[in-house]
Design a protein around this motif. Structure first.
Motif, PDB file in Angstrom:
ATOM      1  N   GLY A 180       0.857  -1.245  -0.133  1.00  0.00           N
ATOM      2  CA  GLY A 180      -0.084  -0.025   0.104  1.00  0.00           C
ATOM      3  C   GLY A 180       0.800   1.123   0.048  1.00  0.00           C
ATOM      4  N   THR A 181       1.717   1.428  -0.920  1.00  0.00           N
ATOM      5  CA  THR A 181       2.589   2.376  -0.937  1.00  0.00           C
ATOM      6  C   THR A 181       1.676   3.804  -1.630  1.00  0.00           C
ATOM      7  OG1 THR A 181       3.246   2.168  -3.237  1.00  0.00           O
ATOM      8  CG2 THR A 181       4.797   1.609  -1.428  1.00  0.00           C
ATOM      9  N   THR A 182       0.560   3.381  -2.324  1.00  0.00           N
ATOM     10  CA  THR A 182      -0.254   4.225  -2.756  1.00  0.00           C
ATOM     11  C   THR A 182      -1.962   3.411  -2.531  1.00  0.00           C
ATOM     12  OG1 THR A 182      -0.356   3.341  -5.023  1.00  0.00           O
ATOM     13  CG2 THR A 182       0.889   5.352  -4.469  1.00  0.00           C
ATOM     14  N   GLY A 183      -2.708   4.182  -1.981  1.00  0.00           N
ATOM     15  CA  GLY A 183      -4.168   3.745  -1.929  1.00  0.00           C
ATOM     16  C   GLY A 183      -4.274   2.430  -0.943  1.00  0.00           C
ATOM     17  N   ARG A 184      -5.273   1.749  -0.840  1.00  0.00           N
ATOM     18  CA  ARG A 184      -5.573   0.655  -0.226  1.00  0.00           C
ATOM     19  C   ARG A 184      -5.136  -0.556  -0.558  1.00  0.00           C
ATOM     20  NH1 ARG A 184     -11.516  -2.354  -1.060  1.00  0.00           N
ATOM     21  NH2 ARG A 184     -10.842  -4.513  -0.349  1.00  0.00           N
ATOM     22  N   PRO A 185      -4.538  -1.329   0.573  1.00  0.00           N
ATOM     23  CA  PRO A 185      -3.836  -2.629  -0.032  1.00  0.00           C
ATOM     24  C   PRO A 185      -4.926  -3.431  -0.553  1.00  0.00           C
ATOM     25  CG  PRO A 185      -3.434  -1.925   2.539  1.00  0.00           C
ATOM     26  CD  PRO A 185      -4.562  -0.807   1.954  1.00  0.00           C
ATOM     27  N   LYS A 186      -4.290  -4.301  -1.501  1.00  0.00           N
ATOM     28  CA  LYS A 186      -5.143  -5.437  -2.207  1.00  0.00           C
ATOM     29  C   LYS A 186      -4.578  -6.797  -1.768  1.00  0.00           C
ATOM     30  CE  LYS A 186      -4.398  -3.398  -6.258  1.00  0.00           C
ATOM     31  NZ  LYS A 186      -3.767  -1.966  -5.720  1.00  0.00           N
ATOM     32  N   GLY A 187      -5.477  -7.619  -1.777  1.00  0.00           N
ATOM     33  CA  GLY A 187      -5.023  -8.983  -1.382  1.00  0.00           C
ATOM     34  C   GLY A 187      -4.962  -9.525  -2.720  1.00  0.00           C
ATOM     35  N   VAL A 188      -3.575 -10.053  -3.087  1.00  0.00           N
ATOM     36  CA  VAL A 188      -3.088 -10.690  -4.035  1.00  0.00           C
ATOM     37  C   VAL A 188      -3.512 -12.325  -3.979  1.00  0.00           C
ATOM     38  CG1 VAL A 188      -1.055 -11.390  -5.530  1.00  0.00           C
ATOM     39  CG2 VAL A 188      -1.239  -9.073  -4.621  1.00  0.00           C
ATOM     40  N   GLU A 189      -4.271 -12.774  -4.844  1.00  0.00           N
ATOM     41  CA  GLU A 189      -4.263 -14.398  -4.928  1.00  0.00           C
ATOM     42  C   GLU A 189      -3.477 -15.216  -5.722  1.00  0.00           C
ATOM     43  OE1 GLU A 189      -9.061 -14.169  -4.211  1.00  0.00           O
ATOM     44  OE2 GLU A 189      -8.264 -14.511  -6.468  1.00  0.00           O
ATOM     45  N   LEU A 190      -2.386 -16.019  -5.049  1.00  0.00           N
ATOM     46  CA  LEU A 190      -1.381 -16.794  -5.500  1.00  0.00           C
ATOM     47  C   LEU A 190      -2.035 -18.145  -5.183  1.00  0.00           C
ATOM     48  CD1 LEU A 190       1.438 -14.690  -4.437  1.00  0.00           C
ATOM     49  CD2 LEU A 190       0.830 -15.027  -6.795  1.00  0.00           C
ATOM     50  N   THR A 191      -1.953 -18.943  -6.308  1.00  0.00           N
ATOM     51  CA  THR A 191      -2.216 -20.520  -6.159  1.00  0.00           C
ATOM     52  C   THR A 191      -1.040 -21.455  -5.925  1.00  0.00           C
ATOM     53  OG1 THR A 191      -1.922 -20.894  -8.484  1.00  0.00           O
ATOM     54  CG2 THR A 191      -3.956 -19.998  -7.942  1.00  0.00           C
ATOM     55  N   HIS A 192      -1.216 -22.633  -5.699  1.00  0.00           N
ATOM     56  CA  HIS A 192      -0.152 -23.363  -5.444  1.00  0.00           C
ATOM     57  C   HIS A 192       0.767 -23.811  -6.685  1.00  0.00           C
ATOM     58  CE1 HIS A 192      -1.381 -25.421  -1.616  1.00  0.00           C
ATOM     59  NE2 HIS A 192      -2.530 -24.976  -1.904  1.00  0.00           N
ATOM     60  N   ASP A 193      -0.110 -23.431  -7.949  1.00  0.00           N
ATOM     61  CA  ASP A 193       0.715 -23.819  -9.187  1.00  0.00           C
ATOM     62  C   ASP A 193       1.689 -22.476  -9.063  1.00  0.00           C
ATOM     63  OD1 ASP A 193       1.332 -25.058 -11.700  1.00  0.00           O
ATOM     64  OD2 ASP A 193       0.515 -23.363 -12.546  1.00  0.00           O
ATOM     65  N   ASN A 194       1.120 -21.303  -8.822  1.00  0.00           N
ATOM     66  CA  ASN A 194       1.951 -20.029  -8.932  1.00  0.00           C
ATOM     67  C   ASN A 194       3.347 -20.342  -8.119  1.00  0.00           C
ATOM     68  OD1 ASN A 194      -0.720 -17.753  -8.483  1.00  0.00           O
ATOM     69  ND2 ASN A 194       0.350 -18.393 -10.233  1.00  0.00           N
ATOM     70  N   TRP A 195       3.286 -20.966  -7.082  1.00  0.00           N
ATOM     71  CA  TRP A 195       4.415 -21.104  -6.166  1.00  0.00           C
ATOM     72  C   TRP A 195       5.349 -22.275  -6.646  1.00  0.00           C
ATOM     73  CZ3 TRP A 195       5.749 -17.022  -4.016  1.00  0.00           C
ATOM     74  CH2 TRP A 195       4.645 -16.381  -3.094  1.00  0.00           C
ATOM     75  N   LEU A 196       4.897 -23.268  -7.182  1.00  0.00           N
ATOM     76  CA  LEU A 196       5.530 -24.579  -7.780  1.00  0.00           C
ATOM     77  C   LEU A 196       6.323 -23.900  -9.143  1.00  0.00           C
ATOM     78  CD1 LEU A 196       2.725 -27.223  -7.482  1.00  0.00           C
ATOM     79  CD2 LEU A 196       4.656 -26.791  -5.961  1.00  0.00           C
ATOM     80  N   TYR A 197       5.707 -23.195  -9.723  1.00  0.00           N
ATOM     81  CA  TYR A 197       6.138 -22.775 -11.199  1.00  0.00           C
ATOM     82  C   TYR A 197       7.558 -21.930 -10.512  1.00  0.00           C
ATOM     83  CZ  TYR A 197       7.979 -19.087 -14.052  1.00  0.00           C
ATOM     84  OH  TYR A 197       8.943 -18.210 -14.746  1.00  0.00           O
ATOM     85  N   ALA A 198       7.388 -20.770  -9.552  1.00  0.00           N
ATOM     86  CA  ALA A 198       8.458 -19.931  -9.471  1.00  0.00           C
ATOM     87  C   ALA A 198       9.534 -20.791  -8.690  1.00  0.00           C
ATOM     88  CB  ALA A 198       7.778 -19.087  -8.314  1.00  0.00           C
ATOM     89  N   ALA A 199       9.384 -21.880  -7.828  1.00  0.00           N
ATOM     90  CA  ALA A 199      10.286 -22.804  -7.268  1.00  0.00           C
ATOM     91  C   ALA A 199      11.109 -23.364  -8.415  1.00  0.00           C
ATOM     92  CB  ALA A 199       9.571 -23.731  -6.248  1.00  0.00           C
ATOM     93  N   SER A 200      10.402 -24.227  -9.281  1.00  0.00           N
ATOM     94  CA  SER A 200      11.012 -25.018 -10.360  1.00  0.00           C
ATOM     95  C   SER A 200      11.865 -24.136 -11.284  1.00  0.00           C
ATOM     96  CB  SER A 200       9.931 -25.569 -11.242  1.00  0.00           C
ATOM     97  OG  SER A 200       8.983 -24.642 -12.046  1.00  0.00           O
ATOM     98  N   ALA A 201      11.466 -22.840 -11.667  1.00  0.00           N
ATOM     99  CA  ALA A 201      12.280 -21.852 -12.304  1.00  0.00           C
ATOM    100  C   ALA A 201      13.502 -21.617 -11.638  1.00  0.00           C
ATOM    101  CB  ALA A 201      11.453 -20.656 -12.676  1.00  0.00           C
ATOM    102  N   VAL A 202      13.291 -21.330 -10.466  1.00  0.00           N
ATOM    103  CA  VAL A 202      14.595 -21.122  -9.708  1.00  0.00           C
ATOM    104  C   VAL A 202      15.757 -22.306  -9.691  1.00  0.00           C
ATOM    105  CG1 VAL A 202      15.633 -20.724  -7.652  1.00  0.00           C
ATOM    106  CG2 VAL A 202      13.536 -19.302  -8.162  1.00  0.00           C
ATOM    107  N   ARG A 203      15.056 -23.547  -9.517  1.00  0.00           N
ATOM    108  CA  ARG A 203      15.696 -24.720  -9.546  1.00  0.00           C
ATOM    109  C   ARG A 203      16.510 -24.893 -10.885  1.00  0.00           C
ATOM    110  NH1 ARG A 203      13.231 -29.009 -11.205  1.00  0.00           N
ATOM    111  NH2 ARG A 203      11.176 -28.431 -10.013  1.00  0.00           N
ATOM    112  N   GLU A 204      15.616 -24.694 -12.109  1.00  0.00           N
ATOM    113  CA  GLU A 204      16.196 -24.909 -13.306  1.00  0.00           C
ATOM    114  C   GLU A 204      17.495 -24.019 -13.465  1.00  0.00           C
ATOM    115  OE1 GLU A 204      14.534 -24.216 -17.837  1.00  0.00           O
ATOM    116  OE2 GLU A 204      13.264 -24.670 -16.337  1.00  0.00           O
TER     117      GLU A 204
END
Length: 590
Positions: A180-204
């Motif tokens: 919230g550097t500007t305006g009202r904080p917004k809840g970002v919805e992240l799925t299991h696949d979002n995190w699994l992708y990010a982890a696999s990309a770092v592993r690669e």
């Protein structure tokens, strides 16, 4: 593999007795294996399920970075519920907003102080059925129970496996509220696949192995910290956890980790402490330090441009390393292969200094909306000032107005309960980052500034404030924060705050006042800051130079509202609080 809990289960099966986590215990550290981690997560997950956690439910964690944060997070996810993260520095009202907006029914709080926040707004939390305290006391009314007393731990192993097997990759895993550097904080919805992708990309990328030791202090309430949690499970890398900021330096020396991630402010603090110490000692030591630094930076810049390094320079650099840089590496345990920097821009001057010392910082870039990790410099292809190339599987485009657009599996599902904002952010299937940048011929991204934070002077010229701020901080070790101002003004000005941990010893040695209010106005202090400003101004276009500045008596802080919990400056908050000071710079101007 369809979820983070199934990833954990696979890790336990692959390396059950290997070290998973290391946590402070008395004067030392205690280790936990992957098998033991799995047992604790299973028991807690079954207990949370008995309290009502499960699919389509939310459990909030209000806690600093510690082992229990990760265990609770993994347990929540194992029930099929989603974790909502709350910074422990949040006020009671901010906590209430996140809890209610997310639809949280269970809150896990770190201690009695955090419980007291919830108690103060309990009437505003009608959906919260249970508060679980990690280090604290249960309440007579049953609303608060201790973590050790969570029920249902004796349920069968098959019950746990059934819960985990039912979780799909598209299911919601995490709700992280933007700072919230500007305006009202917004809840970002992240799925299991979002995190699994990010982890696999770092592993690669093969940057991290199971033989490394990762030191984690970053807030797990922040997406960067959460990404590191999942990456280490995927790779099987042991993590030493201690979120106490005042222990970072001591922990680095004691643990001897091979890598650590941090926000730029930590690297600035380390740099400024070293530089100020040398200036305070003066004499031959200061001359040697300055010579070593110049020699090291000369070598670093030659490497960056692929230029040959003369034999005489190599010899000088070897001497500089023995006299100065090797001692700096030893302070960090002597085993650091590299640091990773994210969450805010890193000054190129700071990056060059660390690289000269053999402590390369790999700067990366991502947003909460892109699961924290989208770009990262590679060790063999570092370009200081850039955030590197996209992670494998991440797509990037630069819009006509320079805005960075990101695509791929790491992009959020949307903003919680905000369909219009979601549609705007994900227009045409691309995440609109709000950052301005450009790609080089090797696909490395350089971010020039925030789209909404670019200063446009009254003369129509654009100025990137964060670039100037980083350079000034690097030029003066006594500064904690720099805030450049000048939007719709006819010249740029700045507010400065002092890092008193660094400045106080120097002031004492110089016979100067150590009270910030007196010190900020002292001619000697202003002279030091003016030298840094002049140095940076020297290679800027006239419209981008800092014409006037004021040193503030109080540093920016999360508690006073100028910083987000991830230590980014809230520009609007600073402008509102120090509006009179900023206006005074332009008195008498047309």
């Amino acid at each position: 593999m369809s979820s983070i809990p199934s990833l954990l289960r696979d890790r336990i099966a692959a390396t059950p007795e290997a070290e998973a986590y290391r946590t402070p215990s008395g004067d030392g550290w205690t280790s936990l294996s992957w098998r033991a981690t799995g047992e604790r997560v299973r028991e807690l997950a079954l207990g949370l399920a008995a309290l009502g956690a499960g699919p389509d439910r939310r459990v909030s964690i209000l806690c600093s970075t510690r082992l229990e944060w990760i265990l609770c997070d993994l347990a929540v996810l194992s029930t099929g519920a989603a974790t909502t993260t709350i910074y422990p520095s949040n006020t009671a009202a901010e906590c209430a907003f996140v809890v209610n907006d997310s639809g949280t029914s269970i809150v896990i709080a770190e201690n009695d102080d955090q419980v007291a926040k919830l108690r103060s707004v309990q009437k505003e939390l009608p959906d919260v059925t249970q508060v679980i305290v990690i280090d604290g006391t249960a309440s007579d009314d049953g609303w608060v129970i201790k973590l050790d007393d969570v029920p249902g731990k004796a349920a069968a192993e098959a019950d746990y496996d059934a819960m985990v097997d039912a979780i799909g990759e598209a299911d919601l895993a995490t709700l992280i509220y933007t700072s919230g550097t500007t305006g009202r904080p917004k809840g970002v919805e992240l799925t299991h696949d979002n995190w699994l992708y990010a982890a696999s990309a770092v592993r690669e990328l093969n940057l991290i192995t199971s033989d490394d030791l990762h030191f984690l202090w970053l807030p797990l309430s922040h997406s960067f910290g959460k990404l590191l949690e999942v990456v280490m499970i995927d790779i099987g890398t042991p993590t030493a956890i201690d979120g106490r900021l005042d222990r970072i330096a001591d922990n680095l020396g004691a643990l001897q980790p091979s890598f650590m991630a941090a926000a730029p402010r930590i690297f600035e603090k380390i740099h400024n402490t070293v530089a100020a110490t040398q200036q305070r000692e003066g004499g031959a030591k200061l001359k040697i330090f300055n010579w070593a630094r110049k020699t090291g930076v000369r070598v670093v810049r030659a490497r960056q441009h692929g230029a040959p390094i003369p034999l005489t320079t190599k010899i000088e650099y070897a001497i500089a390393d023995r006299l100065v840089f090797s001692k700096l590496r030893a302070r960090f345990g002597g085993r650091i292969r590299y640091f990773i920097s994210g969450a805010a821009p890193l000054s190129q001057d700071i990056a060059e200094f660390f690289d000269a010392a053999g402590l390369t910082i790999l700067e990366g870039y991502g947003l909460t909306e892109s699961s924290a990790g989208s770009f990262l410099n590679r060790p063999a292809n570092v370009k200081f000032g850039s955030v590197g190339q996209p992670l494998p599987g991440t797509e990037v485009r630069i819009a006509d107005d320079g805005e960075i657009l990101i695509g791929g599996r790491g992009i959020m599902r949307g903003y919680h309960g905000l369909p219009e904002e979601t549609a705007e952010a994900l227009e045409d299937g691309w995440l609109h980052t709000g950052d301005i940048g450009e790609l080089d011929d090797q696909g490395r991204l350089t971010i020039t500034d925030r789209k909404k934070e670019l200063i446009k002077t009254s003369g129509g010229k654009y100025v990137a404030p964060t670039h100037l701020e980083g350079r000034i901080k690097a030029a003066c070790p006594y500064l904690s924060h720099v805030f450049v101002h000048g939007d719709r003004r006819n010249f740029c000005t700045a507010l400065m705050t002092l890092d008193m941990d660094v400045t106080r010893p120097w002031a004492e040695a110089q016979g100067l006042p150590t009270d910030p209010e007196e010190l900020r106005a002292h001619p000697r202090m202003r002279e030091e800051v003016q030298k840094a400003v002049d140095q940076v101004n020297a290679d800027q276009a006239s419209y981008a130079t800092i014409k006037k500045f004021s040193i503030l008596s109080q540093d920016f802080a999360v508690e006073t509202g100028e910083l987000t919990p991830s230590l980014k400056v809230k520009r609007k908050a600073v402008e509102e609080r120090y509006g009179e000071t900023l206006d005074s710079f332009y008195d008498g101007q047309a």
